[in-house]
Design an enzyme around this catalytic site. Structure first.
Site, PDB file in Angstrom:
ATOM      1  CG  HIS A  94      -1.962   1.049   1.204  1.00  0.00           C
ATOM      2  ND1 HIS A  94      -1.706   2.339   1.609  1.00  0.00           N
ATOM      3  CD2 HIS A  94      -3.259   1.021   0.813  1.00  0.00           C
ATOM      4  CE1 HIS A  94      -2.804   3.066   1.468  1.00  0.00           C
ATOM      5  NE2 HIS A  94      -3.764   2.292   0.992  1.00  0.00           N
ATOM      6  CD  GLU A 167      -2.447   2.314  -2.837  1.00  0.00           C
ATOM      7  OE1 GLU A 167      -3.347   2.580  -2.043  1.00  0.00           O
ATOM      8  OE2 GLU A 167      -1.288   2.036  -2.490  1.00  0.00           O
TER       9      GLU A 167
END
Length: 250
Positions: A94, A167
């Site tokens: 992430h 993302e």
């Protein structure tokens, strides 16, 4: 090719026992799309509790793991510990792990390999900073991140256990969102990269999620894009809005 909708939640460093109780009770009673795969990432200390409380069909994910099975790595969590909690999924790479904790492409690739070798399903994340987008480096950044991931997927069969999350870092927690067209553009070039560097069949099957400030109000438009196969949802995954996002294709 129509790929099954995948809706991932990422609670980050949020949540509590009482929140898990309330949230899953709401989710249990909700009318949600039965054709969607739903996986929710929770803090490590809540993995077992969330796994036990989750409504049928909803999977729980760890938000990180280390690249080896055990040892003197204070504060880390292993794949075996994740499995010991009954969980089958882990989110890796992430942007907050990359940019706050300094995790490199190489380390994330090693984690992907270890998690897959351990039998877990993985959600590896890729994405560019605002400065990289403005410099025209979005593709270069995403391709380098994908290369580190792809070379650590041990076999073609192992790709069945991989769901990619794109993302754009500039759209996480900022209230800014890539337009559906911007999301589709990157998802398509990532899929084309997989087609060229991995396998055409895998490129057609692998799901690529969008993960930049997904909300109840933008999920439906994002979900209509041909290469957007679902979402990795941050803040909204802690709220009833998550139900609307799950139903984005209805």
């Amino acid at each position: 090719m129509t790929r099954k909708l995948f809706v991932g939640g990422n609670w980050k460093m949020n949540g509590s026992y009482s929140h898990i109780n309330t949230f899953f009770d709401t989710l249990q009673k909700a009318d949600t799309d039965p054709n969607a795969d739903i996986v929710i990432g929770v803090p490590a200390c809540y993995l077992k509790y969330a796994q036990d409380k989750a409504p049928k069909g909803i999977k729980i994910a760890a938000e990180n793991c280390y690249k080896v099975g055990s040892g003197a790595f204070t504060g880390e969590i292993s794949t075996e510990m994740i499995k010991d909690c009954g969980c089958e999924w882990v989110i890796l790479g992430h942007s907050e792990r990359r940019h706050i904790f300094g995790e490199s492409n190489e380390l994330i690739g090693e984690k992907v390999k270890h998690a897959l070798d351990s039998g877990l399903n993985v959600i590896p994340c890729i994405g560019e900073l605002l400065s990289e987008r403005e410099a025209g480096k979005t593709n270069d950044v995403c391709f380098a991140q994908m290369d580190a991931i792809a070379k650590n997927v041990p076999s073609k069969e192992a790709w069945d256990k991989v769901v990619i999350a794109y993302e754009p870092v500039w759209a996480i927690g900022t209230g800014k969102t890539a337009t559906p067209a911007q999301a589709q553009e990157v998802h398509k070039v990532v899929r084309d990269w997989i087609r060229k560097h991995v396998d055409a069949g895998i490129a057609d099957k692998v799901r690529i999620l969008y993960g930049g400030s997904v909300t109840a109000s933008n999920a439906k438009d994002l979900g209509t894009q041909p290469d957007v196969d679902g979402f990795l949802v941050g803040g909204a995954s802690l709220k009833p809005d998550f139900i609307t996002i799950i139903n984005a294709r209805r």
